[in-house]
Design a protein around this motif. Structure first.
Motif, short mmCIF file in Angstrom:
data_model
loop_
_atom_site.label_atom_id
_atom_site.label_comp_id
_atom_site.label_asym_id
_atom_site.label_seq_id
_atom_site.Cartn_x
_atom_site.Cartn_y
_atom_site.Cartn_z
N THR A 74 0.83 -1.21 0.00
CA THR A 74 0.00 0.00 0.00
C THR A 74 0.87 1.26 0.00
O THR A 74 0.42 2.31 -0.43
CB THR A 74 -0.95 0.03 1.22
N HIS A 75 2.11 1.15 0.50
CA HIS A 75 3.05 2.26 0.49
C HIS A 75 4.41 1.77 0.95
O HIS A 75 4.56 0.60 1.31
CB HIS A 75 2.56 3.41 1.39
N ALA A 76 5.40 2.66 0.89
CA ALA A 76 6.73 2.33 1.42
C ALA A 76 6.66 2.49 2.93
O ALA A 76 6.68 3.60 3.45
CB ALA A 76 7.78 3.26 0.83
N GLY A 149 -1.47 11.16 1.97
CA GLY A 149 -1.64 11.83 3.26
C GLY A 149 -0.59 11.34 4.23
O GLY A 149 0.27 12.10 4.68
N HIS A 150 -0.62 10.05 4.54
CA HIS A 150 0.42 9.45 5.38
C HIS A 150 1.75 9.51 4.63
O HIS A 150 2.78 9.88 5.18
CB HIS A 150 -0.01 8.02 5.69
N THR A 151 1.74 9.14 3.36
CA THR A 151 2.84 9.41 2.43
C THR A 151 2.20 9.91 1.13
O THR A 151 1.00 9.70 0.92
CB THR A 151 3.70 8.16 2.11
N GLY A 166 -4.49 0.46 3.80
CA GLY A 166 -3.13 0.91 4.08
C GLY A 166 -3.11 1.78 5.32
O GLY A 166 -3.89 1.56 6.26
N ASP A 167 -2.22 2.77 5.35
CA ASP A 167 -2.15 3.66 6.51
C ASP A 167 -2.97 4.92 6.25
O ASP A 167 -2.46 5.97 5.87
CB ASP A 167 -0.69 4.03 6.82
N THR A 168 -4.27 4.77 6.41
CA THR A 168 -5.21 5.90 6.32
C THR A 168 -6.03 5.85 7.59
O THR A 168 -5.73 6.53 8.55
CB THR A 168 -6.13 5.76 5.08
FE LIG Z 1 3.00 3.35 7.09
#
Ligand SMILES: [Fe+2]
Length: 291
Positions: A74-76, A149-151, A166-168
C-alpha cells in the motif's frame, strides 16, 4: 461477477512485533491470490533478518493451494521491512506499489545520499499502479485508489467488497495514520479518508495495522458504516479543519518508529538490500540530525 468474486476471502496475519497485518486475498481454495503488505522480521540490535512472519504467509498459501499473482504494497512502510522478494522467490507473483513511489524514492535518495545508480523511476518493482487502475487476481478484480496523506504515494486496493486501506484509517478506537513523514499531508489524508468513507456502508475495510488500546483484542476489519459512526478522528461531522488541527497537534507528540531508518532504505528498493560493500556485506545508513 459471481457472488464469491464480489466477496473475496481475506486472511489476515498479524505481526505483533510491528503491529502490521499481512493479507492474503483470494476467491477460493486453489484459486489465484494476492498478498498485501508483507513483513520481513528485522532485529535492529543485530541487523539480522528472519522470515518467521513471511513463512506463515507461505504456509497459508500452500495450505489453500493458492497461486500468488500479486505481491502488493500500500506504500513504502516506515515501521517494518517488506518480505516481497522472499515471497516472490518462494511463491512467484509480481510486486507492485503506487506509481508515486518515485516521489518517495527521490526524497529518500537525497536524505540518505544513496548511491548514484539508485534509480528513482520505480523500476525496482515489477509494476507501478496508477490511479483507478484495474488488475485481475483470477476472477477477482482489483482497483487502485490513490489515498495520499500518510505518504504522498499511498494507495488502497479495492477488491470486490473489500478495501485494503493501508495507513489511512485505523480501527475506530485508534483513529487515523500519522502525516508527519516527508511528503505527508494531513489535509490530503482527510480527503483520502472521505473518499474511502464514500463507498457503500457495508464495504469491508481492512487495516494495515492495529494498536489496540487497553485490553481490546487485536482487530483489523471494520466497515464504512462503522468508521463513519465511530472513528475517533474522522467520524461523520468532523471537518477538514478540525481534523488537520488534531492530526498536526498529535503528530508533534509522536516519536519516530523504531524501524524507520532500515524500513525506508529497504522498502524503496522493493525489499532488496542495498548493494554490498567490497567485503560482501550490505550496510544501512543512519543520517545524523537529518530527519
Ligand atoms: Fe506506514
Amino acid at each position: 461477477m459471481t457472488a464469491s468474486a464480489s466477496q473475496p476471502q481475506v486472511h489476515g496475519i498479524f505481526d505483533p512485533a510491528t503491529w502490521t497485518v499481512t493479507y492474503v486475498v483470494y476467491e477460493k481454495e486453489g484459486s489465484p491470490a494476492a498478498i498485501i503488505d508483507s513483513v520481513l522480521d528485522y532485529d535492529p540490535k543485530s541487523g539480522r533478518t528472519r522470515t518467521d512472519s513471511a513463512d506463515k504467509v507461505i504456509a497459508f498459501v500452500k495450505e489453500k493451494k493458492l497461486q500468488v499473482e500479486w505481491i502488493l504494497e500500500t506504500h513504502a512502510h516506515a515501521d517494518h521491512l517488506t518480505a516481497a522478494p522472499y515471497l516472490k522467490k518462494h511463491l512467484g507473483g509480481k510486486t507492485a506499489i503506487g506509481d508515486h513511489i518515485t516521489t518517495v524514492q527521490k526524497v529518500f535518495k537525497g536524505i540518505f545520499n544513496l548511491e548514484q545508480t539508485f534509480s528513482t523511476d520505480g523500476r525496482q518493482f515489477d509494476h507501478l499502479m496508477k490511479e483507478d487502475e484495474r488488475f485481475a487476481i483470477g476472477n477477482l478484480t482489483g482497483q487502485v485508489m490513490y489515498v495520499p496523506g500518510h505518504t504522498p504515494a499511498c494507495v488502497a486496493y479495492q477488491i470486490g467488497d473489500a478495501v485494503f486501506v493501508g495507513d489511512t484509517l485505523f480501527m475506530p478506537d485508534v483513529g487515523t495514520a500519522r502525516c508527519d513523514f516527508p511528503g505527508g499531508d494531513a489535509k490530503a489524508l482527510y480527503g483520502s479518508v472521505r473518499k474511502i468513507l464514500s463507498l457503500p456502508p457495508e464495504t469491508r475495510l481492512f487495516m494495515c495495522h492495529d494498536y489496540p488500546p487497553n485490553d481490546r483484542p487485536v482487530a483489523f476489519e471494520s466497515t464504512v458504516a462503522e468508521q463513519r459512526a465511530k472513528n475517533i478522528h474522522v467520524h461523520d461531522g468532523v471537518s477538514e479543519q478540525q481534523f488537520v488541527e488534531m492530526r498536526t497537534k498529535r503528530d508533534a507528540t509522536l516519536e519516530m518508529p523504531v524501524l524507520i531508518l532500515p524500513s525506508v532504505q529497504i522498502n524503496i528498493r522493493a525489499g532488496e538490500m542495498p548493494p554490498k560493500d567490497e567485503n560482501g556485506v550490505a550496510y544501512l545508513k543512519i543520517p545524523v540530525n537529518a530527519l
